[in-house]
Design an enzyme around this catalytic site. Structure first.
Site, mmCIF file in Angstrom:
data_model
loop_
_atom_site.group_PDB
_atom_site.id
_atom_site.type_symbol
_atom_site.label_atom_id
_atom_site.label_comp_id
_atom_site.label_asym_id
_atom_site.label_seq_id
_atom_site.Cartn_x
_atom_site.Cartn_y
_atom_site.Cartn_z
ATOM 1 N N SER A 47 -92.860 21.281 64.275
ATOM 2 C CA SER A 47 -91.658 20.690 63.681
ATOM 3 C C SER A 47 -91.603 19.186 63.905
ATOM 4 O O SER A 47 -90.824 18.488 63.254
ATOM 5 C CB SER A 47 -90.410 21.350 64.288
ATOM 6 O OG SER A 47 -90.372 21.125 65.688
ATOM 7 N N HIS A 48 -92.401 18.667 64.816
ATOM 8 C CA HIS A 48 -92.445 17.224 65.040
ATOM 9 C C HIS A 48 -93.868 16.669 64.870
ATOM 10 O O HIS A 48 -94.183 15.603 65.371
ATOM 11 C CB HIS A 48 -91.898 16.860 66.428
ATOM 12 C CG HIS A 48 -90.420 17.044 66.519
ATOM 13 N ND1 HIS A 48 -89.843 18.252 66.814
ATOM 14 C CD2 HIS A 48 -89.393 16.189 66.293
ATOM 15 C CE1 HIS A 48 -88.524 18.130 66.809
ATOM 16 N NE2 HIS A 48 -88.224 16.894 66.487
ATOM 17 N N GLU A 188 -84.082 26.485 60.981
ATOM 18 C CA GLU A 188 -84.259 27.924 61.196
ATOM 19 C C GLU A 188 -83.297 28.719 60.323
ATOM 20 O O GLU A 188 -83.641 29.802 59.831
ATOM 21 C CB GLU A 188 -84.040 28.270 62.677
ATOM 22 C CG GLU A 188 -85.119 27.697 63.592
ATOM 23 C CD GLU A 188 -84.807 27.983 65.057
ATOM 24 O OE1 GLU A 188 -85.131 29.083 65.529
ATOM 25 O OE2 GLU A 188 -84.243 27.096 65.743
#
Lengths: 345, 345
Positions: A47-48, A188
């Site tokens: 996610s990063h 999410e």
């Protein structure tokens, strides 16, 4: 497997730097931004990781970030150092001030870094790890977009307001935690919406403040904090310390300023650095050895320390490279070849 | 009701001061200890009110506290100020250094107070409220007795490790939270044990690390933190910053040192004070007004702010006095008349 492409961390770093230089970032800025993105991918913190390149390029293309801003340090010799990111990404600002922050913390016992007026996309663990690497304890926090309601409320006022902490460990990865004070990430909930599956109870309320497991109702309502009223209190503290106190955008303003287009939030960040050797000196005890007794005892009883999975992924990547899917590699090469033009593809 | 005795806060204060002076505390120390005990009772925070007098007298009678210790300030002009409580109660040490801490925070932007070698029984809200009264944001934390297991573990290594935060509000009580990072207080489990009722799920694990609702199994096992792995991470941070970093006892040592007799823990404490005006100055914004926008918006949507019930009780007590039961008043008068000898009654 045919769908596995292995790149060394160095190779990935030079590709991502080149992408950002082509997009208009001066070498120093490109290096700082690439460094945190590649670190995320290296740690399998997807996610990063490379996923963030597109978002960064989109804010550049939209003219919402100053890619060539040169961070300006303001230092009056006190325990608070300020760095103006000038509407650029947060990362070059942090790197510009990191060594000064570490030196000041050693000199004064503790020191704070205020990052002003930055676009923020990176995980906070990166900053606290850098300071732990200097032998310092560090605490970092920032607001984000106001998608989270306070405990007992129904309107989003708080951001996902992450908080990260680092503590140095000799000969080992540091003790590091970094988490959103919301119970889940907004992404999410979006994944559940696309999959047509309900979200777990406790993640969100609808626009009337009633608990919901419907992703649509959650997205038009408000997310909740972790840990009920205690988590809500901590999120409020982040909003006050890293928003109000700095005189920078709070999460509600950040959302209003950037609009619903999903671009990166603009706000400030607060980083505290504390020197354990300085704090402990008069006690005659070694603070790092004392911390080690606790952390090794946690590990010895089979409990996992935060970030352990991430560090294991890092060790694998540094030894054997980063694994990208065909699609990930193709997108990377498209950004390398076409720069901002690849966004329209 | 016959069982309601109304005392003014001032009357209560002079009675409790007298009890501690009789027990061997010099006037300054007696005033500091009485002040926090009466504040707890005034705020209807019974767990930190008059109930604490007996525990304090017991550690005096046991020779485990230095009632007449004079706090020694160590200040090298940096951002960290230290005060040695000399084995006395924490409260005189905090009061001795509070003004210096506030002045240093204004001068430097932020400052830390280290309280060394103290016996600790008071709620942390007291310290952060005192600093909020000076216009400062404040964060306070300390270890306690190791009764809490880290997430995924089974052996108690962490204390209930409270954390408190204060933020000034003009013309109003400050924003204050103060909570244990354990999901419940040990005393609450003890109450269930005495009542023969199960404890809620999620409070504790047995000695094999299995979830339990049996109070006895919980007391011989370990308590859990709030907020699962996130709360566990915060509790670990408290242990590192307010234990290891200061070179003072960590929760496991505090328990081993004092033994299972239920006396007050001996350890250190960390208080950070931050000056919002100093942090915000270059932004041109008023940090207190910005904070107020958030806090009033939280209230406006019907969500309760932490400490609201306590402040309402305070307002009632200041206007109409503190209500004591016959038993509470009788015990207070016994301590006044007999001092430490009343412990044997």
């Amino acid at each position: 497997m045919a769908d596995q492409n292995i790149l060394s961390v160095e190779d990935l770093m030079s590709r991502v730097r080149a992408i950002f230089e082509t997009a208009g970032l001066p070498p120093e800025n490109a290096r700082a931004v690439a460094h945190v993105i590649v670190a995320g991918e290296r740690d399998n913190c997807k996610s990063h990781g490379l996923y963030r390149i597109e978002g960064c390029l989109r804010v550049i293309a939209a003219g919402k970030v100053a890619p060539d801003a040169v961070p300006q340090i303001h230092d009056a010799g006190r325990a608070v150092i300020e760095v103006d990111a000038g509407g650029g990404f947060s990362n070059p600002a942090f790197y510009a001030a990191k060594d000064l922050l570490a030196a000041r913390a050693r000199e004064m016992g503790l020191a704070a870094l205020v990052i002003r007026d930055c676009l923020h996309f990176s995980a906070l663990w990166h900053d606290v790890e850098a300071l732990a690497g200097e032998g310092l304890a560090a605490l970092s926090m920032c607001p984000s977009y106001a998608f989270v309601a306070p405990a007992g409320g129904k309107e989003p006022l708080l951001g996902t307001n992450p908080i990260a902490f680092g503590w140095p460990r000799p000969g080992s990865h540091p003790y590091v935690f970094d988490f959103a004070t919301s119970v889940a990430a907004r992404g999410e909930i979006e994944l559940h919406r696309r999959a047509g599956t309900p979200i777990p109870e406790g993640w969100a309320v609808d626009h009337e403040g009633q608990p919901t497991t419907d992703p649509d109702a959650a997205l038009s309502g408000a997310m909740l904090t972790f840990g009920a009223h205690k988590g809500s209190a901590i999120s409020t503290m982040v909003e006050l310390l890293a928003g109000a106190m700095l005189g920078e955008f709070m999460s509600k303003e950040a959302l209003e300023f950037m609009g619903p287009g999903g671009l990166l939030p603009r706000h400030g960040a607060l980083v505290l650095a504390l020197d354990p050797q300085s704090f402990a000196r008069r006690s005659g005890r070694d603070p790092i050895a004392e911390g080690e007794r606790l952390l090794s005892a946690i590990g010895a009883q089979g409990a996992r320390l935060p970030s352990e999975r991430r560090f294991a992924a890092r060790d694998r990547a540094l030894a054997g490279g980063v694994v990208l899917s065909d699609a990930e590699l193709a997108q990377l090469e498209r950004f390398q070849a076409q720069g901002l033009a690849a966004l329209d593809a």
